[in-house]
Motif scaffolding. Sequence first.
Motif, PDB file in Angstrom:
ATOM      1  N   GLN A   6       0.841  -1.195   0.000  1.00  0.00           N
ATOM      2  CA  GLN A   6       0.000   0.000   0.000  1.00  0.00           C
ATOM      3  C   GLN A   6       0.874   1.241   0.000  1.00  0.00           C
ATOM      4  O   GLN A   6       1.831   1.332   0.759  1.00  0.00           O
ATOM      5  N   ASP A   7       0.553   2.204  -0.847  1.00  0.00           N
ATOM      6  CA  ASP A   7       1.283   3.460  -0.941  1.00  0.00           C
ATOM      7  C   ASP A   7       0.575   4.507  -0.075  1.00  0.00           C
ATOM      8  O   ASP A   7      -0.585   4.823  -0.327  1.00  0.00           O
ATOM      9  N   ASN A   9       0.737   7.531  -0.099  1.00  0.00           N
ATOM     10  CA  ASN A   9       0.551   8.794  -0.802  1.00  0.00           C
ATOM     11  C   ASN A   9      -0.370   8.678  -2.015  1.00  0.00           C
ATOM     12  O   ASN A   9      -0.422   9.573  -2.840  1.00  0.00           O
ATOM     13  N   SER A  10      -1.090   7.562  -2.141  1.00  0.00           N
ATOM     14  CA  SER A  10      -2.026   7.444  -3.263  1.00  0.00           C
ATOM     15  C   SER A  10      -3.168   6.505  -2.889  1.00  0.00           C
ATOM     16  O   SER A  10      -3.064   5.701  -1.973  1.00  0.00           O
ATOM     17  N   GLY A  11      -4.248   6.639  -3.626  1.00  0.00           N
ATOM     18  CA  GLY A  11      -5.408   5.783  -3.405  1.00  0.00           C
ATOM     19  C   GLY A  11      -6.179   6.177  -2.169  1.00  0.00           C
ATOM     20  O   GLY A  11      -6.179   7.324  -1.737  1.00  0.00           O
ATOM     21  N   GLY A  12      -6.853   5.207  -1.611  1.00  0.00           N
ATOM     22  CA  GLY A  12      -7.667   5.440  -0.434  1.00  0.00           C
ATOM     23  C   GLY A  12      -9.101   5.028  -0.682  1.00  0.00           C
ATOM     24  O   GLY A  12      -9.476   4.604  -1.781  1.00  0.00           O
ATOM     25  N   GLN A  49     -11.645  10.510  -0.102  1.00  0.00           N
ATOM     26  CA  GLN A  49     -10.835   9.745   0.848  1.00  0.00           C
ATOM     27  C   GLN A  49     -10.042  10.639   1.800  1.00  0.00           C
ATOM     28  O   GLN A  49      -9.274  10.133   2.610  1.00  0.00           O
ATOM     29  N   ARG A  92      -5.395  10.719   4.755  1.00  0.00           N
ATOM     30  CA  ARG A  92      -5.892   9.868   3.665  1.00  0.00           C
ATOM     31  C   ARG A  92      -6.409   8.571   4.285  1.00  0.00           C
ATOM     32  O   ARG A  92      -5.687   7.890   5.005  1.00  0.00           O
ATOM     33  N   LYS A 111       1.084  23.038  -1.374  1.00  0.00           N
ATOM     34  CA  LYS A 111       0.579  21.691  -1.629  1.00  0.00           C
ATOM     35  C   LYS A 111       0.752  20.853  -0.372  1.00  0.00           C
ATOM     36  O   LYS A 111       1.611  21.135   0.466  1.00  0.00           O
ATOM     37  N   LYS A 113       2.145  17.639   1.365  1.00  0.00           N
ATOM     38  CA  LYS A 113       3.304  16.776   1.126  1.00  0.00           C
ATOM     39  C   LYS A 113       3.268  15.583   2.080  1.00  0.00           C
ATOM     40  O   LYS A 113       3.069  15.749   3.289  1.00  0.00           O
ATOM     41  N   LEU A 114       3.493  14.388   1.535  1.00  0.00           N
ATOM     42  CA  LEU A 114       3.531  13.175   2.339  1.00  0.00           C
ATOM     43  C   LEU A 114       4.468  13.359   3.525  1.00  0.00           C
ATOM     44  O   LEU A 114       5.569  13.878   3.375  1.00  0.00           O
TER      45      LEU A 114
END
Length: 139
Positions: A6-7, A9-12, A49, A92, A111, A113-114
């Motif tokens: 699982q990343d 910083n993306s998805g959710g 998300q 997220r 922005k 940032k992770l």
Amino acid sequence: MSPWVQDPNSGGVKITEKVRERVKQRILNYAETNYSGKYIRLDVRFRGQFCYIDAYKEPDIAADFPPPDFPESREEYLERRRNNPIHLCRLRYFGNEAGWGFAFYSYSSEKYKLSVFDNGEFYGTPEEAFESSAMYLQD
């Protein structure tokens, strides 16, 4: 073949109304218990998300402000500053209320940032995210 990872910083997963209500209350309770007086109000909002946490602070300005040539009155300036949010963080959601991704708002790039939580992990609770981003509430 490597296992799926699982990343953070993306998805959710889209946040349901029940989760939204619980998480918002958890964040507000944590902030009131640990940071009362450091902000005048918090805004916890959701989109897809994501959960966004913003704070509003009472402006700290000198008694003789504004200078004579300033384009707005003291009251106008204070009201504008009181309504200018401090973006604390974005969470997220991945379907686990104890394992959210976390991003700081970077004012230099404007922005999110992770980020990692204070314990060095990429996943944590909303309360841990608030604690990590509360540095923006310090005087």
